[in-house]
Design a protein around this motif. Structure first.
Motif, PDB file in Angstrom:
ATOM      1  N   GLN A 170      48.446  15.433  26.723  1.00  0.00           N
ATOM      2  CA  GLN A 170      49.043  16.015  28.283  1.00  0.00           C
ATOM      3  C   GLN A 170      50.339  14.330  27.452  1.00  0.00           C
ATOM      4  N   ASN A 171      49.925  13.315  26.849  1.00  0.00           N
ATOM      5  CA  ASN A 171      50.756  11.639  26.851  1.00  0.00           C
ATOM      6  C   ASN A 171      50.041  11.295  28.234  1.00  0.00           C
ATOM      7  N   MET A 172      49.532  11.548  27.986  1.00  0.00           N
ATOM      8  CA  MET A 172      48.913  10.605  29.912  1.00  0.00           C
ATOM      9  C   MET A 172      47.771   9.187  29.384  1.00  0.00           C
ATOM     10  N   ALA A 173      47.781   9.075  28.113  1.00  0.00           N
ATOM     11  CA  ALA A 173      46.100   8.527  28.358  1.00  0.00           C
ATOM     12  C   ALA A 173      47.043   7.152  28.391  1.00  0.00           C
ATOM     13  N   ASN A 174      46.262   5.631  27.937  1.00  0.00           N
ATOM     14  CA  ASN A 174      46.621   4.596  28.271  1.00  0.00           C
ATOM     15  C   ASN A 174      46.282   4.020  27.055  1.00  0.00           C
ATOM     16  N   PRO A 175      47.043   3.552  26.311  1.00  0.00           N
ATOM     17  CA  PRO A 175      46.963   3.307  25.016  1.00  0.00           C
ATOM     18  C   PRO A 175      46.712   2.154  24.672  1.00  0.00           C
ATOM     19  N   THR A 176      46.472   1.231  25.520  1.00  0.00           N
ATOM     20  CA  THR A 176      45.772  -0.487  25.563  1.00  0.00           C
ATOM     21  C   THR A 176      44.889  -0.181  25.029  1.00  0.00           C
ATOM     22  N   ALA A 177      43.210   0.409  25.137  1.00  0.00           N
ATOM     23  CA  ALA A 177      41.905   0.096  24.669  1.00  0.00           C
ATOM     24  C   ALA A 177      42.741   0.361  22.973  1.00  0.00           C
ATOM     25  N   LEU A 178      43.299   1.251  22.948  1.00  0.00           N
ATOM     26  CA  LEU A 178      43.229   1.509  21.283  1.00  0.00           C
ATOM     27  C   LEU A 178      44.314   0.293  20.365  1.00  0.00           C
ATOM     28  N   ILE A 179      44.937   0.352  21.498  1.00  0.00           N
ATOM     29  CA  ILE A 179      46.048  -0.487  20.810  1.00  0.00           C
ATOM     30  C   ILE A 179      45.280  -2.704  20.677  1.00  0.00           C
ATOM     31  N   ALA A 201      52.252  -8.719  23.468  1.00  0.00           N
ATOM     32  CA  ALA A 201      52.853  -7.888  24.618  1.00  0.00           C
ATOM     33  C   ALA A 201      51.904  -6.931  24.580  1.00  0.00           C
ATOM     34  N   VAL A 202      51.307  -6.569  24.251  1.00  0.00           N
ATOM     35  CA  VAL A 202      50.372  -5.347  25.880  1.00  0.00           C
ATOM     36  C   VAL A 202      49.354  -5.903  26.809  1.00  0.00           C
ATOM     37  N   TYR A 203      49.291  -7.834  26.971  1.00  0.00           N
ATOM     38  CA  TYR A 203      48.773  -8.024  28.010  1.00  0.00           C
ATOM     39  C   TYR A 203      50.864  -8.367  28.982  1.00  0.00           C
ATOM     40  N   LYS A 204      51.774  -8.619  28.606  1.00  0.00           N
ATOM     41  CA  LYS A 204      52.698  -8.989  29.664  1.00  0.00           C
ATOM     42  C   LYS A 204      52.738  -7.475  30.205  1.00  0.00           C
ATOM     43  N   THR A 205      53.047  -6.917  28.796  1.00  0.00           N
ATOM     44  CA  THR A 205      53.444  -5.029  29.718  1.00  0.00           C
ATOM     45  C   THR A 205      52.864  -4.883  30.922  1.00  0.00           C
ATOM     46  N   ASN A 219      53.141   6.376  36.260  1.00  0.00           N
ATOM     47  CA  ASN A 219      53.072   7.734  36.209  1.00  0.00           C
ATOM     48  C   ASN A 219      53.458   7.669  34.744  1.00  0.00           C
ATOM     49  N   SER A 220      53.862   6.484  33.759  1.00  0.00           N
ATOM     50  CA  SER A 220      53.829   6.128  32.175  1.00  0.00           C
ATOM     51  C   SER A 220      53.873   7.205  31.823  1.00  0.00           C
ATOM     52  N   THR A 221      53.769   7.584  30.384  1.00  0.00           N
ATOM     53  CA  THR A 221      53.025   8.323  29.599  1.00  0.00           C
ATOM     54  C   THR A 221      52.641   7.107  28.172  1.00  0.00           C
ATOM     55  N   THR A 222      52.140   7.960  27.709  1.00  0.00           N
ATOM     56  CA  THR A 222      51.430   7.608  27.251  1.00  0.00           C
ATOM     57  C   THR A 222      53.077   7.017  26.212  1.00  0.00           C
ATOM     58  N   THR A 223      53.402   7.327  25.957  1.00  0.00           N
ATOM     59  CA  THR A 223      54.906   7.137  25.174  1.00  0.00           C
ATOM     60  C   THR A 223      55.508   5.394  25.494  1.00  0.00           C
ATOM     61  N   ASP A 224      55.664   5.856  27.048  1.00  0.00           N
ATOM     62  CA  ASP A 224      56.322   4.738  27.823  1.00  0.00           C
ATOM     63  C   ASP A 224      55.903   3.992  27.793  1.00  0.00           C
ATOM     64  N   PHE A 225      54.529   3.626  27.903  1.00  0.00           N
ATOM     65  CA  PHE A 225      53.918   2.603  28.067  1.00  0.00           C
ATOM     66  C   PHE A 225      54.124   1.649  26.541  1.00  0.00           C
ATOM     67  N   THR A 226      53.702   2.416  25.420  1.00  0.00           N
ATOM     68  CA  THR A 226      53.570   1.899  24.255  1.00  0.00           C
ATOM     69  C   THR A 226      54.863   1.580  23.736  1.00  0.00           C
ATOM     70  N   LEU A 227      56.211   2.094  23.849  1.00  0.00           N
ATOM     71  CA  LEU A 227      57.939   1.538  24.277  1.00  0.00           C
ATOM     72  C   LEU A 227      57.611   0.358  24.788  1.00  0.00           C
ATOM     73  N   GLY A 228      56.780  -0.110  26.206  1.00  0.00           N
ATOM     74  CA  GLY A 228      57.283  -1.101  26.719  1.00  0.00           C
ATOM     75  C   GLY A 228      56.386  -2.038  25.984  1.00  0.00           C
ATOM     76  N   VAL A 229      54.683  -1.966  25.368  1.00  0.00           N
ATOM     77  CA  VAL A 229      54.642  -2.933  24.231  1.00  0.00           C
ATOM     78  C   VAL A 229      55.515  -3.544  23.442  1.00  0.00           C
ATOM     79  N   ILE A 230      55.702  -2.759  23.122  1.00  0.00           N
ATOM     80  CA  ILE A 230      57.532  -2.874  21.823  1.00  0.00           C
ATOM     81  C   ILE A 230      58.481  -3.321  22.230  1.00  0.00           C
ATOM     82  N   ALA A 231      58.609  -2.934  23.411  1.00  0.00           N
ATOM     83  CA  ALA A 231      59.911  -3.965  23.794  1.00  0.00           C
ATOM     84  C   ALA A 231      59.460  -5.280  23.971  1.00  0.00           C
ATOM     85  N   ASN A 232      57.980  -5.646  23.990  1.00  0.00           N
ATOM     86  CA  ASN A 232      57.702  -7.420  24.796  1.00  0.00           C
ATOM     87  C   ASN A 232      56.696  -7.898  23.255  1.00  0.00           C
ATOM     88  N   LEU A 233      57.986  -7.354  22.370  1.00  0.00           N
ATOM     89  CA  LEU A 233      57.117  -8.022  21.296  1.00  0.00           C
ATOM     90  C   LEU A 233      57.263  -8.888  20.475  1.00  0.00           C
TER      91      LEU A 233
END
Length: 233
Positions: A170-179, A201-205, A219-233
């Motif tokens: 469902q593209n809902m999972a928090n990817p923080t633990a995996l990253i 980048a993860v902590y900043k996100t 309400n962000s998706t897994t994709t949204d969060f991941t793109l946020g991390v990438i933007a903060n690299l």
């Protein structure tokens, strides 16, 4: 939080570390009768105790707490406690503060005053329970990374090991633990520069709060969060 189950897991260095070891075996001795065996050996306890003290020193931790039930399990947990204390004698020069706590009290203290803990070393079952309590205190299973470190191999995975079947696909999972588990892998490989860039980048996100998955109240998706991390690299 960091957990070492002859391995370890880490969420953020300002939290605490849990280190656990031991083997549990179940057997049915007679239909309807099950025996659960907890095997404790001096050799394995010495290994995990040294790992705990070495980890504390390497990561500038100040205190190691030995968690046990030696007041009731006088032989098994008693051996664990005595062995950890004996290994501490080898580290007296380090200046580490060392204490011990019965697991019942430790579970309550984890909820009521978690800031007192730094590094914890304990039998496996206690570590599994207390690590999940700790995860709930800092945001849930989607936050906590982990790894299992053996003599020859290491495996990296989310620390709480929750499969999340209810949100699968469902593209809902928090990817923080995996990253952050991958960050731990990079540190294990001595690639600290890459690890620091990704973890920062993860902590900043998370801190900015613009990309919160549902487990963090957003309400962000897994994709949204991941793109946020990438933007903060």
């Amino acid at each position: 939080m960091v957990m070492l189950d002859e391995g370890w897991w880490h969420a953020k260095p300002t939290l605490w570390c849990l280190i656990s070891s031991l083997l549990n075996l179940d057997l049915q001795s007679y239909p309807g009768v099950v025996e659960s065996l907890k095997i404790v050996t001096r050799a394995k306890t010495e290994r995990i105790a040294r790992f705990a003290f070495d980890f504390a020193i390497k990561n500038n931790r100040k205190k190691v707490t030995i968690i046990h039930k030696a007041n009731i399990m006088k032989l098994g947990d008693g051996l664990f406690l005595r062995t950890c204390r004996a290994i501490h004698e080898e580290y007296k020069h380090s200046g580490l503060e060392v204490n011990d706590m019965i697991v019942d009290n430790a579970s309550m203290q984890m909820v009521s005053r978690p800031q007192q803990f730094d590094v914890l070393v304990m039998p496996n079952l206690y570590g599994t329970i207390m690590s999940n309590v700790g995860a709930a205190l800092v945001g849930g299973p989607g936050i906590i990374p982990g790894c299992n470190i053996g003599r020859e191999f290491a495996m990296f995975e989310p620390g709480c090991r929750h499969v999340g079947k209810d949100i699968q696909g469902q593209n809902m999972a928090n990817p923080t633990a995996l990253i952050l588990s991958s960050v731990m892998m990079l540190r294990h490989l001595n690639l600290d520069d890459y690890a620091n860039r990704i973890s920062n980048a993860v902590y900043k996100t998370v801190q900015l709060g613009r990309h919160r998955t549902r487990d963090l109240g957003g309400n962000s998706t897994t994709t949204d969060f991941t793109l946020g991390v990438i933007a903060n690299l």
